[in-house]
Scaffold this active site. Structure first.
Site, PDB file in Angstrom:
ATOM      1  N   HIS A 101       0.849  -1.194   0.000  1.00 42.67           N
ATOM      2  CA  HIS A 101       0.000   0.000   0.000  1.00 42.67           C
ATOM      3  C   HIS A 101       0.880   1.239   0.000  1.00 42.67           C
ATOM      4  O   HIS A 101       1.800   1.362   0.808  1.00 42.67           O
ATOM      5  CB  HIS A 101      -0.897  -0.003   1.233  1.00 42.67           C
ATOM      6  CG  HIS A 101      -1.888   1.120   1.252  1.00 42.67           C
ATOM      7  ND1 HIS A 101      -2.894   1.235   0.328  1.00 42.67           N
ATOM      8  CD2 HIS A 101      -2.017   2.190   2.075  1.00 42.67           C
ATOM      9  CE1 HIS A 101      -3.611   2.311   0.585  1.00 42.67           C
ATOM     10  NE2 HIS A 101      -3.093   2.914   1.637  1.00 42.67           N
ATOM     11  N   LYS A 148      -1.121  10.560   1.523  1.00 44.06           N
ATOM     12  CA  LYS A 148      -0.168  10.031   0.534  1.00 44.06           C
ATOM     13  C   LYS A 148      -0.565  10.418  -0.891  1.00 44.06           C
ATOM     14  O   LYS A 148       0.266  10.893  -1.674  1.00 44.06           O
ATOM     15  CB  LYS A 148      -0.082   8.503   0.668  1.00 44.06           C
ATOM     16  CG  LYS A 148       0.419   8.023   2.024  1.00 44.06           C
ATOM     17  CD  LYS A 148       0.525   6.515   2.075  1.00 44.06           C
ATOM     18  CE  LYS A 148      -0.836   5.832   1.987  1.00 44.06           C
ATOM     19  NZ  LYS A 148      -1.697   6.136   3.149  1.00 44.06           N
ATOM     20  N   ASP A 197      -2.161   3.827  -4.394  1.00 43.92           N
ATOM     21  CA  ASP A 197      -2.942   2.906  -3.567  1.00 43.92           C
ATOM     22  C   ASP A 197      -2.320   1.519  -3.509  1.00 43.92           C
ATOM     23  O   ASP A 197      -1.856   1.086  -2.463  1.00 43.92           O
ATOM     24  CB  ASP A 197      -4.395   2.831  -4.047  1.00 43.92           C
ATOM     25  CG  ASP A 197      -5.275   2.117  -3.043  1.00 43.92           C
ATOM     26  OD1 ASP A 197      -5.102   2.361  -1.828  1.00 43.92           O
ATOM     27  OD2 ASP A 197      -6.129   1.315  -3.453  1.00 43.92           O
ATOM     28  N   ARG A 225      17.107  14.018  13.151  1.00 37.45           N
ATOM     29  CA  ARG A 225      17.288  15.411  12.739  1.00 37.45           C
ATOM     30  C   ARG A 225      18.589  15.628  11.965  1.00 37.45           C
ATOM     31  O   ARG A 225      18.724  16.618  11.250  1.00 37.45           O
ATOM     32  CB  ARG A 225      17.258  16.331  13.959  1.00 37.45           C
ATOM     33  CG  ARG A 225      15.934  16.268  14.715  1.00 37.45           C
ATOM     34  CD  ARG A 225      15.876  17.295  15.826  1.00 37.45           C
ATOM     35  NE  ARG A 225      15.915  18.660  15.284  1.00 37.45           N
ATOM     36  CZ  ARG A 225      15.837  19.744  16.058  1.00 37.45           C
ATOM     37  NH1 ARG A 225      15.733  19.613  17.385  1.00 37.45           N
ATOM     38  NH2 ARG A 225      15.869  20.942  15.520  1.00 37.45           N
TER      39      ARG A 225
END
Length: 310
Positions: A138, A159, A177, A243
């Site tokens: 997916h 998304k 999808d 980070r």
């Protein structure tokens, strides 16, 4: 995916010497190709009849030096019902005994004008892609600056909307999808859309849109190598995210490991721009330019200079 002799003929533009409708629909079950060298001498131990049999200049030259009787006997022994097709390269003349054996054993006999090495590579490349075991995942697969990026995340995180924004920024949609992924080799992963979903994007509140119709052929791509996976997750205060970019996370699909980056999503953050930067930064690392390493070296040098000044 089912691959027939007919599909192979159409793909490689092969000439049909002998075949009927039934033989054209015969299924090819392996991408392995056999060059029947030892078999031409009558040695059939470990012979694999389920493979496509490819005759190049060497096999053809040896075959033409045999007597007609021996040639016919060996070819009858070689051509089995399991054999999907026999292909002769370089547009070489085909002996009558080969045609006769193919007719009697019910084997498609084909010919190509290109060299044996190129033909062998083209057959393997085509069959490897179609016969590889596929896994459905997916997400949204995008081609960003020529790099295949698989965008994943929880349902409803955005998304498809991110994919649409990337299309508007000039990148190409591969699949939305459902992404069918497969391993071309031990280190290379490829993805493509389900046929029913090709070129389509589902946007909540809008519905299904045809990207090719709205944005043109340059906005879509039929398949792409998957080189980077990006996972979108909701931003949570206190949750630790990388980070500096010195973390190394991987995710495995179809037995192939792909580097993955987790990107926190919150209101006001332009996720598509961040994904663009992540893709470019990943490519820069592959080329030997690592911004994190550069920063660490600068920091180390600065600390060293400060220590010397004390």
């Amino acid at each position: 995916m089912t691959v027939t002799v007919k599909k192979l003929i159409e793909r490689l533009k092969l000439e049909i010497i002998y075949a009927n409708d039934q033989l054209l629909e015969k299924e090819i079950t392996t991408s392995d190709i056999s060059r029947p060298g030892l078999e031409m001498t009558g040695y059939f131990d470990y012979y694999s009849p389920e493979r496509i049999q490819l005759f190049g200049m060497k096999e053809w030259s040896y075959m033409t030096k045999m007597t007609a009787h021996n040639r016919y006997s060996v070819l009858r022994e070689m051509f089995k019902k399991d054999t999907p097709a026999v292909i002769v390269s370089r547009d070489l003349p085909i002996p009558e005994e080969m045609v006769k054996a193919a007719e009697e054993e019910g084997i498609a006999l084909l010919r190509s004008k290109i060299s044996t090495s190129r033909l062998s590579g083209s057959i393997s490349y085509y069959l490897d892609a179609l016969l590889a075991e596929r896994t459905s995942v997916h997400g949204v697969l995008m081609d960003i600056y020529g790099m295949g990026v698989l965008i994943q995340g929880d349902s409803g995180i955005g998304k498809s909307e991110t994919g649409l924004e990337l299309v508007k920024r000039g990148h190409r949609l591969v699949a939305d999808d459902r992404v069918d992924v497969y391993a071309k080799d031990e280190e290379t992963l490829w993805g493509e859309p389900a046929e029913i979903l090709r070129h389509l994007l589902e946007i909540r509140g809008v519905g299904i849109i045809d990207v090719m119709s709205l944005y043109g052929a340059s906005a879509v791509k039929d398949s792409s190598q998957v080189q980077l996976a990006i996972y979108l997750e909701n931003f949570e205060a206190g949750k630790v995210f990388d980070r500096l970019g010195n973390g190394h996370e991987e995710v495995e699909f179809a037995g192939v490991k792909v580097p993955r980056i987790r990107i926190p999503v919150k209101t006001g953050r332009n996720v598509s721009v961040v994904i663009e930067a992540a893709a470019m930064n990943h490519r820069a690392k592959q080329m030997g330019f690592d911004a994190t390493k550069t920063f660490e070296e600068r920091l180390t040098n600065l600390i060293s200079r400060n220590e010397e000044m004390k």
